[in-house]
Design a protein around this motif. Structure first.
Motif, mmCIF file in Angstrom:
data_model
loop_
_atom_site.group_PDB
_atom_site.id
_atom_site.type_symbol
_atom_site.label_atom_id
_atom_site.label_comp_id
_atom_site.label_asym_id
_atom_site.label_seq_id
_atom_site.Cartn_x
_atom_site.Cartn_y
_atom_site.Cartn_z
ATOM 1 N N GLN A 107 0.854 -1.169 0.000
ATOM 2 C CA GLN A 107 0.000 0.000 0.000
ATOM 3 C C GLN A 107 0.899 1.230 0.000
ATOM 4 N N PRO A 108 0.793 2.065 -1.030
ATOM 5 C CA PRO A 108 1.652 3.237 -1.073
ATOM 6 C C PRO A 108 1.376 4.151 0.108
ATOM 7 N N LYS A 109 2.396 4.875 0.510
ATOM 8 C CA LYS A 109 2.237 5.804 1.623
ATOM 9 C C LYS A 109 1.228 6.881 1.250
ATOM 10 N N ARG A 110 0.359 7.172 2.184
ATOM 11 C CA ARG A 110 -0.645 8.210 1.966
ATOM 12 C C ARG A 110 -0.152 9.567 2.431
ATOM 13 N N ILE A 111 0.843 9.565 3.302
ATOM 14 C CA ILE A 111 1.417 10.810 3.805
ATOM 15 C C ILE A 111 2.820 10.915 3.213
ATOM 16 N N PRO A 112 3.067 11.961 2.454
ATOM 17 C CA PRO A 112 4.358 12.051 1.758
ATOM 18 C C PRO A 112 5.529 12.209 2.718
ATOM 19 N N ASN A 113 6.653 11.736 2.279
ATOM 20 C CA ASN A 113 7.884 11.848 3.055
ATOM 21 C C ASN A 113 8.498 13.222 2.780
ATOM 22 N N VAL A 114 7.711 14.259 3.070
ATOM 23 C CA VAL A 114 8.103 15.640 2.813
ATOM 24 C C VAL A 114 8.036 16.398 4.133
ATOM 25 N N TYR A 115 9.049 17.209 4.373
ATOM 26 C CA TYR A 115 9.111 17.985 5.607
ATOM 27 C C TYR A 115 9.320 19.453 5.271
ATOM 28 N N ARG A 116 8.788 20.344 6.105
ATOM 29 C CA ARG A 116 8.826 21.780 5.838
ATOM 30 C C ARG A 116 10.207 22.370 6.110
ATOM 31 N N PRO A 117 10.756 23.071 5.109
ATOM 32 C CA PRO A 117 12.036 23.737 5.299
ATOM 33 C C PRO A 117 11.847 24.990 6.150
ATOM 34 N N PRO A 118 12.860 25.533 6.731
ATOM 35 C CA PRO A 118 14.244 25.079 6.656
ATOM 36 C C PRO A 118 14.615 24.090 7.758
ATOM 37 N N LEU A 119 13.721 23.886 8.730
ATOM 38 C CA LEU A 119 14.072 23.060 9.891
ATOM 39 C C LEU A 119 13.690 21.590 9.744
ATOM 40 N N GLY A 120 12.951 21.247 8.707
ATOM 41 C CA GLY A 120 12.508 19.867 8.540
ATOM 42 C C GLY A 120 11.338 19.531 9.444
ATOM 43 N N LEU A 121 10.399 20.457 9.550
ATOM 44 C CA LEU A 121 9.227 20.241 10.400
ATOM 45 C C LEU A 121 8.243 19.285 9.730
ATOM 46 N N PRO A 122 7.539 18.481 10.534
ATOM 47 C CA PRO A 122 6.554 17.556 9.957
ATOM 48 C C PRO A 122 5.326 18.310 9.463
ATOM 49 N N LEU A 123 4.617 17.686 8.541
ATOM 50 C CA LEU A 123 3.342 18.231 8.109
ATOM 51 C C LEU A 123 2.337 18.085 9.249
ATOM 52 N N ASN A 124 1.381 18.984 9.326
ATOM 53 C CA ASN A 124 0.377 18.932 10.374
ATOM 54 C C ASN A 124 -0.806 18.088 9.911
ATOM 55 N N TRP A 125 -1.358 17.295 10.807
ATOM 56 C CA TRP A 125 -2.472 16.415 10.446
ATOM 57 C C TRP A 125 -3.663 17.200 9.922
ATOM 58 N N GLN A 126 -3.832 18.439 10.367
ATOM 59 C CA GLN A 126 -4.969 19.251 9.934
ATOM 60 C C GLN A 126 -4.814 19.748 8.498
ATOM 61 N N ASP A 127 -3.604 19.679 7.962
ATOM 62 C CA ASP A 127 -3.347 20.160 6.611
ATOM 63 C C ASP A 127 -3.589 19.093 5.542
ATOM 64 N N GLU A 128 -3.890 17.871 5.948
ATOM 65 C CA GLU A 128 -4.121 16.788 4.988
ATOM 66 C C GLU A 128 -5.368 17.133 4.188
ATOM 67 N N THR A 129 -5.264 17.085 2.859
ATOM 68 C CA THR A 129 -6.302 17.645 1.998
ATOM 69 C C THR A 129 -7.451 16.708 1.634
ATOM 70 N N SER A 130 -7.296 15.408 1.797
ATOM 71 C CA SER A 130 -8.403 14.509 1.445
ATOM 72 C C SER A 130 -9.500 14.528 2.499
ATOM 73 N N GLY A 131 -9.175 14.961 3.698
ATOM 74 C CA GLY A 131 -10.135 14.958 4.792
ATOM 75 C C GLY A 131 -10.155 13.660 5.581
ATOM 76 N N GLU A 132 -9.488 12.633 5.084
ATOM 77 C CA GLU A 132 -9.508 11.338 5.756
ATOM 78 C C GLU A 132 -8.755 11.365 7.088
ATOM 79 N N LEU A 133 -7.569 11.975 7.105
ATOM 80 C CA LEU A 133 -6.792 12.005 8.346
ATOM 81 C C LEU A 133 -7.475 12.863 9.411
ATOM 82 N N PRO A 134 -7.908 14.094 9.096
ATOM 83 C CA PRO A 134 -8.607 14.865 10.129
ATOM 84 C C PRO A 134 -9.843 14.131 10.667
#
Length: 113
Positions: A12-39
């Motif tokens: 099963q492909p990852k649903r949450i991308p392995n992308v982190y916010r620059p410049p510190l490498g912060l994780p994405l916030n669960w509330q920002d997930e756009t499909s609505g499934e995670l929130p």
């Protein structure tokens, strides 16, 4: 015909991308997930609703994303605890396991939610 059991692993492909916010490498916030499934799953989790295996899996995947953020490497201290949380995030499969994992994060001042 043989009675041989064949085990199949379904990728099963990852649903949450392995992308982190620059410049510190912060994780994405669960509330920002756009499909609505995670929130939706998170609200059900904190509302003490019965979660489907899919919802548990999605929250667990978010936990893995969150704890593996590069920013936690730069904070110093708690290296053993961070390593243990990263390892245990890979096997989260139940609501109680996620609750215990969140408590472990909070003990080292990391709040994934």
């Amino acid at each position: 015909m043989s009675d041989q059991i064949i085990r199949v692993t379904i990728y099963q492909p990852k649903r949450i991308p392995n992308v982190y916010r620059p410049p510190l490498g912060l994780p994405l916030n669960w509330q920002d997930e756009t499909s609505g499934e995670l929130p939706h799953a998170v609200f059900r989790f904190f509302g003490s609703h019965q979660l489907s295996p899919e919802e548990i899996s999605l929250i667990a995947e978010y936990c893995q994303h969150y704890i593996n953020a590069p920013c936690w490497d730069a904070t110093g201290g708690f290296l053993d605890e961070l390593a243990a949380l990263r390892q245990s995030a890979n096997s989260l499969s139940s609501v109680s396991g996620i609750n215990q994992w969140i408590n472990g994060c909070l003990e080292i001042a990391i709040d994934p939610f």
